[in-house]
Write an enzyme that holds these catalytic residues in place. Structure first.
Site: not given
Ligand code: PXP
Length: 250
Positions: A7, A10, A47, A49, A53, A74, A105, A155, A200
């Site tokens: 993901n 960030h 993602h 959004r 952001r 996402e 999320t 998921e 997550h």
């Molecule tokens: N899966 C989903 C559906 C998420 O919303 C997120 C957070 O954006 C992640 C995985 C990844 O989470 P993390 O950044 O804590 O690894």
């Protein structure tokens, strides 16, 4: 083999902290996605959004063009996002709940409450050749409802597991309560024909404990990987800047 979807939200968060609204800037999440792929990641997750952001529309279109693995978009189940997904054609969408004030999320989808709307979205995505995953907590009712929507994947939200995790859990003879919930959820989902992803809060410490959960196909991990990249890369970045500054002519 357990697959990794990275993901990259960030990376965009850091860019937006300096370049918001400018249409360019570093670090580039698309360049980051290519590095993840080159390192062996089997998928890229972004993602988009509602409030944009971190990931911007231009990012997802460029990702669609350049990545060679699977693009997992996402998104919230809103008409705007459904429209974008149908045009973008990611390999898979992961539908997540979205609340403006959350940092990330924070909970799973309430599939039971939104079953009709999610079933409708699944139909549209499948007609366009896009797979669907639903991001849910490890709850039997949510899993059963997910199977009824026609989604191919769930998921499992590993946030509670990650939050309560302690290193002692790695050596414990039986899984802790949150891990046990994930184990039971994965078994139920598999028995209903769903493929099981998870994500997550997964990091380099808690990940081995997750091996107790059967039937996992892919893990979506963002924060811990991007954090590790910053700490591991910081020394080299400082050295490079010092080398450049050493050219100062005084
Ligand atoms: N899966 C989903 C559906 C998420 O919303 C997120 C957070 O954006 C992640 C995985 C990844 O989470 P993390 O950044 O804590 O690894």
């Amino acid at each position: 083999m357990l697959k990794l979807g990275v993901n990259i939200d960030h990376v965009a968060t850091v860019r937006e902290a300096r370049y918001r609204g400018m249409g360019h800037g570093e670090p580039d999440p698309v360049a980051a996605a290519l590095i993840c792929e080159a390192a062996g990641a089997q998928g890229i997750t972004a993602h988009l959004r509602e409030d944009r952001r971190h990931i911007q529309d231009r990012d997802v279109w460029r990702l669609r063009e350049v990545i060679q693995t699977r693009l997992n978009l996402e998104m919230a189940n809103t008409p705007e996002m459904v429209g974008i997904a149908l045009k973008l054609k990611p390999d898979i969408i992961c539908i997540v709940p979205e609340h403006r004030l959350e940092v990330t999320t924070e909970g799973g989808l309430d599939v039971v409450a939104a079953e009709a709307a999610l079933t409708e979205t699944c139909k549209k995505m499948h007609a366009a050749g896009i797979e669907v995953s639903l991001f849910i907590g490890p709850d039997a009712g949510q899993i059963e409802a997910s199977a009824r929507t026609g989604a191919q994947f769930i998921e499992l939200h590993t946030g509670q597991f990650a939050e309560k995790f302690t290193a002692a859990e790695l050596a414990a003879p039986t899984p802790g309560i949150e891990l046990q919930r994930l184990v039971e959820a994965a078994k139920l989902a598999h028995s209903l024909g769903l493929q099981v992803n998870a994500g997550h809060g997964l990091n380099y410490e808690n990940l081995p404990a997750l091996f107790a959960v059967p039937h996992l196909v892919e893990l979506n991990i963002g924060h811990s990987i991007v954090s590790r990249a910053i700490t591991d890369g910081l020394g080299a970045a400082v050295k490079e800047m010092l080398n450049l500054m050493a050219g100062y002519p005084q």
